[in-house]
Write a protein that holds these residues in place. Structure first.
Motif, PDB file in Angstrom:
ATOM      1  N   THR A 169      62.012  25.241  -3.036  1.00  0.00           N
ATOM      2  CA  THR A 169      62.005  24.015  -2.145  1.00  0.00           C
ATOM      3  C   THR A 169      63.250  24.584  -1.792  1.00  0.00           C
ATOM      4  O   THR A 169      63.273  23.898  -0.547  1.00  0.00           O
ATOM      5  CB  THR A 169      62.382  23.328  -3.929  1.00  0.00           C
ATOM      6  N   ILE A 170      63.844  25.502  -2.164  1.00  0.00           N
ATOM      7  CA  ILE A 170      64.686  25.792  -1.235  1.00  0.00           C
ATOM      8  C   ILE A 170      64.470  26.239   0.282  1.00  0.00           C
ATOM      9  O   ILE A 170      65.002  25.604   1.578  1.00  0.00           O
ATOM     10  CB  ILE A 170      66.014  26.700  -1.275  1.00  0.00           C
ATOM     11  N   ALA A 171      63.808  26.882   0.102  1.00  0.00           N
ATOM     12  CA  ALA A 171      63.319  27.768   1.536  1.00  0.00           C
ATOM     13  C   ALA A 171      62.587  26.449   2.469  1.00  0.00           C
ATOM     14  O   ALA A 171      63.001  27.149   3.821  1.00  0.00           O
ATOM     15  CB  ALA A 171      62.387  28.730   0.945  1.00  0.00           C
ATOM     16  N   ALA A 172      62.298  25.570   1.965  1.00  0.00           N
ATOM     17  CA  ALA A 172      60.941  24.746   2.643  1.00  0.00           C
ATOM     18  C   ALA A 172      62.236  24.032   3.645  1.00  0.00           C
ATOM     19  O   ALA A 172      61.697  22.816   4.257  1.00  0.00           O
ATOM     20  CB  ALA A 172      60.555  24.177   1.965  1.00  0.00           C
ATOM     21  N   PHE A 173      63.603  23.448   2.788  1.00  0.00           N
ATOM     22  CA  PHE A 173      64.132  23.029   2.989  1.00  0.00           C
ATOM     23  C   PHE A 173      65.750  22.644   3.885  1.00  0.00           C
ATOM     24  O   PHE A 173      66.250  22.490   3.767  1.00  0.00           O
ATOM     25  CB  PHE A 173      64.280  21.157   2.361  1.00  0.00           C
ATOM     26  N   GLU A 174      65.437  23.920   3.619  1.00  0.00           N
ATOM     27  CA  GLU A 174      66.407  24.696   4.908  1.00  0.00           C
ATOM     28  C   GLU A 174      66.677  24.543   5.811  1.00  0.00           C
ATOM     29  O   GLU A 174      65.780  23.936   6.826  1.00  0.00           O
ATOM     30  CB  GLU A 174      66.495  26.426   4.873  1.00  0.00           C
ATOM     31  N   GLY A 175      67.746  23.733   6.610  1.00  0.00           N
ATOM     32  CA  GLY A 175      67.524  23.142   8.303  1.00  0.00           C
ATOM     33  C   GLY A 175      68.142  22.372   8.122  1.00  0.00           C
ATOM     34  O   GLY A 175      67.948  21.637   9.575  1.00  0.00           O
ATOM     35  N   PHE A 176      67.155  21.211   7.392  1.00  0.00           N
ATOM     36  CA  PHE A 176      67.280  19.733   7.565  1.00  0.00           C
ATOM     37  C   PHE A 176      69.163  19.414   7.150  1.00  0.00           C
ATOM     38  O   PHE A 176      69.849  20.099   6.185  1.00  0.00           O
ATOM     39  CB  PHE A 176      66.448  19.171   6.013  1.00  0.00           C
ATOM     40  N   ASP A 177      69.731  18.711   8.073  1.00  0.00           N
ATOM     41  CA  ASP A 177      70.525  17.606   7.821  1.00  0.00           C
ATOM     42  C   ASP A 177      70.731  17.387   6.291  1.00  0.00           C
ATOM     43  O   ASP A 177      71.819  17.088   5.760  1.00  0.00           O
ATOM     44  CB  ASP A 177      71.008  16.465   9.134  1.00  0.00           C
ATOM     45  N   HIS A 178      69.687  16.666   5.936  1.00  0.00           N
ATOM     46  CA  HIS A 178      69.490  15.478   4.804  1.00  0.00           C
ATOM     47  C   HIS A 178      68.385  16.139   3.985  1.00  0.00           C
ATOM     48  O   HIS A 178      67.624  16.178   4.367  1.00  0.00           O
ATOM     49  CB  HIS A 178      69.811  14.122   4.689  1.00  0.00           C
ATOM     50  N   VAL A 179      67.800  16.059   2.623  1.00  0.00           N
ATOM     51  CA  VAL A 179      67.111  15.826   2.218  1.00  0.00           C
ATOM     52  C   VAL A 179      66.565  14.802   1.083  1.00  0.00           C
ATOM     53  O   VAL A 179      67.594  14.491  -0.026  1.00  0.00           O
ATOM     54  CB  VAL A 179      66.644  16.744   0.946  1.00  0.00           C
ATOM     55  N   VAL A 180      65.718  13.639   1.315  1.00  0.00           N
ATOM     56  CA  VAL A 180      65.522  12.944   0.797  1.00  0.00           C
ATOM     57  C   VAL A 180      64.655  12.960  -0.403  1.00  0.00           C
ATOM     58  O   VAL A 180      63.120  13.344   0.043  1.00  0.00           O
ATOM     59  CB  VAL A 180      65.116  11.389   1.769  1.00  0.00           C
ATOM     60  N   VAL A 181      64.647  12.488  -1.734  1.00  0.00           N
ATOM     61  CA  VAL A 181      63.702  13.000  -2.158  1.00  0.00           C
ATOM     62  C   VAL A 181      63.649  11.331  -3.430  1.00  0.00           C
ATOM     63  O   VAL A 181      64.067  10.589  -4.060  1.00  0.00           O
ATOM     64  CB  VAL A 181      64.252  13.805  -3.753  1.00  0.00           C
ATOM     65  N   PRO A 182      62.125  10.914  -3.518  1.00  0.00           N
ATOM     66  CA  PRO A 182      61.993   9.144  -3.629  1.00  0.00           C
ATOM     67  C   PRO A 182      62.154   9.676  -5.006  1.00  0.00           C
ATOM     68  O   PRO A 182      60.762   9.050  -5.655  1.00  0.00           O
ATOM     69  CB  PRO A 182      61.420   9.187  -2.298  1.00  0.00           C
ATOM     70  N   SER A 183      62.479  10.128  -5.666  1.00  0.00           N
ATOM     71  CA  SER A 183      62.597  10.533  -7.634  1.00  0.00           C
ATOM     72  C   SER A 183      63.595  11.268  -7.717  1.00  0.00           C
ATOM     73  O   SER A 183      64.069  11.558  -7.549  1.00  0.00           O
ATOM     74  CB  SER A 183      61.873  11.632  -7.774  1.00  0.00           C
ATOM     75  N   GLY A 184      64.530   9.696  -8.817  1.00  0.00           N
ATOM     76  CA  GLY A 184      65.469  10.012  -9.642  1.00  0.00           C
ATOM     77  C   GLY A 184      65.782  11.275 -10.026  1.00  0.00           C
ATOM     78  O   GLY A 184      66.480  12.168 -10.513  1.00  0.00           O
TER      79      GLY A 184
END
Length: 122
Positions: free
Chosen positions: A69-84
Protein backbone atom coordinates in the motif's frame (compact mmCIF):
# COMPACT_ATOMS: atom_id res chain seq x y z
CA UNK A 1 -6.62 36.83 -8.72
CA UNK A 2 -6.68 33.30 -10.12
CA UNK A 3 -5.17 30.48 -8.08
CA UNK A 4 -2.07 29.30 -9.94
CA UNK A 5 -1.21 26.41 -7.64
CA UNK A 6 -1.29 22.99 -9.28
CA UNK A 7 -4.29 20.81 -8.48
CA UNK A 8 -3.64 18.53 -5.51
CA UNK A 9 -2.80 15.03 -6.67
CA UNK A 10 -4.97 12.59 -4.75
CA UNK A 11 -4.63 8.82 -4.63
CA UNK A 12 -7.97 7.13 -3.98
CA UNK A 13 -7.65 3.94 -1.95
CA UNK A 14 -10.57 1.86 -3.20
CA UNK A 15 -11.23 -0.40 -0.27
CA UNK A 16 -12.48 -3.99 -0.48
CA UNK A 17 -15.94 -2.92 0.66
CA UNK A 18 -16.17 -0.15 -1.91
CA UNK A 19 -14.87 -2.40 -4.66
CA UNK A 20 -17.15 -5.35 -3.91
CA UNK A 21 -20.27 -3.94 -2.24
CA UNK A 22 -20.57 -0.22 -2.92
CA UNK A 23 -18.64 0.84 -6.04
CA UNK A 24 -20.86 3.92 -6.23
CA UNK A 25 -18.98 5.24 -3.18
CA UNK A 26 -15.76 5.17 -5.17
CA UNK A 27 -17.32 6.95 -8.13
CA UNK A 28 -18.87 9.55 -5.81
CA UNK A 29 -15.52 10.11 -4.09
CA UNK A 30 -13.84 10.72 -7.44
CA UNK A 31 -16.55 13.19 -8.44
CA UNK A 32 -16.36 15.08 -5.15
CA UNK A 33 -12.59 15.29 -5.27
CA UNK A 34 -12.55 16.40 -8.91
CA UNK A 35 -15.27 18.98 -8.19
CA UNK A 36 -12.99 20.28 -5.41
CA UNK A 37 -10.22 20.79 -7.97
CA UNK A 38 -8.17 17.66 -7.34
CA UNK A 39 -6.49 15.38 -9.82
CA UNK A 40 -7.59 11.90 -8.74
CA UNK A 41 -5.78 8.67 -9.52
CA UNK A 42 -6.62 5.11 -8.51
CA UNK A 43 -3.35 3.14 -8.51
CA UNK A 44 -3.88 -0.19 -10.27
CA UNK A 45 -1.29 -1.80 -7.99
CA UNK A 46 -3.25 -1.20 -4.79
CA UNK A 47 -4.48 -4.17 -2.80
CA UNK A 48 -6.00 -4.72 0.64
CA UNK A 49 -4.91 -2.46 3.51
CA UNK A 50 -4.09 -5.59 5.52
CA UNK A 51 -6.71 -5.19 8.21
CA UNK A 52 -8.21 -8.71 7.89
CA UNK A 53 -4.76 -10.28 8.28
CA UNK A 54 -3.86 -7.90 11.11
CA UNK A 55 -7.10 -8.68 12.98
CA UNK A 56 -6.48 -12.41 12.52
CA UNK A 57 -3.02 -12.07 14.05
CA UNK A 58 -1.14 -12.64 10.79
CA UNK A 59 1.33 -9.80 11.22
CA UNK A 60 3.65 -11.00 8.43
CA UNK A 61 0.90 -10.75 5.79
CA UNK A 62 -0.35 -7.46 7.24
CA UNK A 63 3.21 -6.10 7.06
CA UNK A 64 3.56 -7.21 3.42
CA UNK A 65 0.24 -5.56 2.53
CA UNK A 66 1.27 -2.38 4.35
CA UNK A 67 4.46 -2.20 2.28
CA UNK A 68 2.45 -2.76 -0.91
CA UNK A 69 0.00 0.00 0.00
CA UNK A 70 2.78 2.42 0.89
CA UNK A 71 4.54 1.77 -2.42
CA UNK A 72 1.30 2.22 -4.39
CA UNK A 73 0.51 5.59 -2.79
CA UNK A 74 3.90 7.25 -2.51
CA UNK A 75 4.09 10.51 -4.41
CA UNK A 76 0.50 11.61 -3.87
CA UNK A 77 -0.25 14.84 -2.05
CA UNK A 78 -3.15 13.14 -0.26
CA UNK A 79 -4.54 9.63 0.08
CA UNK A 80 -8.31 9.46 0.44
CA UNK A 81 -9.71 6.32 2.00
CA UNK A 82 -13.53 6.04 1.90
CA UNK A 83 -13.51 3.66 4.87
CA UNK A 84 -12.76 4.63 8.44
CA UNK A 85 -11.49 1.17 9.32
CA UNK A 86 -9.02 1.04 6.43
CA UNK A 87 -7.85 4.58 7.18
CA UNK A 88 -7.44 3.51 10.81
CA UNK A 89 -5.37 0.50 9.74
CA UNK A 90 -3.08 2.75 7.72
CA UNK A 91 -2.78 5.57 10.26
CA UNK A 92 -2.68 3.56 13.49
CA UNK A 93 -1.31 0.11 12.73
CA UNK A 94 1.19 0.66 9.91
CA UNK A 95 3.62 2.44 12.29
CA UNK A 96 3.55 -0.48 14.71
CA UNK A 97 3.82 -3.10 11.93
CA UNK A 98 6.87 -1.37 10.45
CA UNK A 99 8.55 -0.21 13.67
CA UNK A 100 11.40 -2.73 13.32
CA UNK A 101 12.25 -1.63 9.77
CA UNK A 102 13.52 1.98 9.78
CA UNK A 103 13.35 2.47 5.99
CA UNK A 104 9.76 1.25 5.72
CA UNK A 105 8.79 2.98 8.96
CA UNK A 106 9.88 6.31 7.45
CA UNK A 107 8.02 5.61 4.21
CA UNK A 108 4.98 4.55 6.21
CA UNK A 109 5.05 7.72 8.31
CA UNK A 110 4.63 9.73 5.11
CA UNK A 111 1.47 7.89 4.06
CA UNK A 112 0.12 8.05 7.62
CA UNK A 113 0.26 11.84 7.50
CA UNK A 114 -1.45 11.99 4.10
CA UNK A 115 -4.22 9.39 4.59
CA UNK A 116 -7.69 10.77 5.25
CA UNK A 117 -11.22 9.42 5.28
CA UNK A 118 -12.24 12.76 3.76
CA UNK A 119 -10.42 15.78 2.42
CA UNK A 120 -11.20 19.43 1.95
CA UNK A 121 -9.01 21.77 -0.14
CA UNK A 122 -8.78 24.49 2.50
Amino acid sequence: MADTRPAPRVGLFVTCLVDVYRPTVGFAAVKLLEDAGCTVEVPASQTCCGQPAFNAGDRATARDLARSTIAAFEGFDHVVVPSGSCAGQIRKHYPELLADDPAWAARGACICRRARTSWCPS
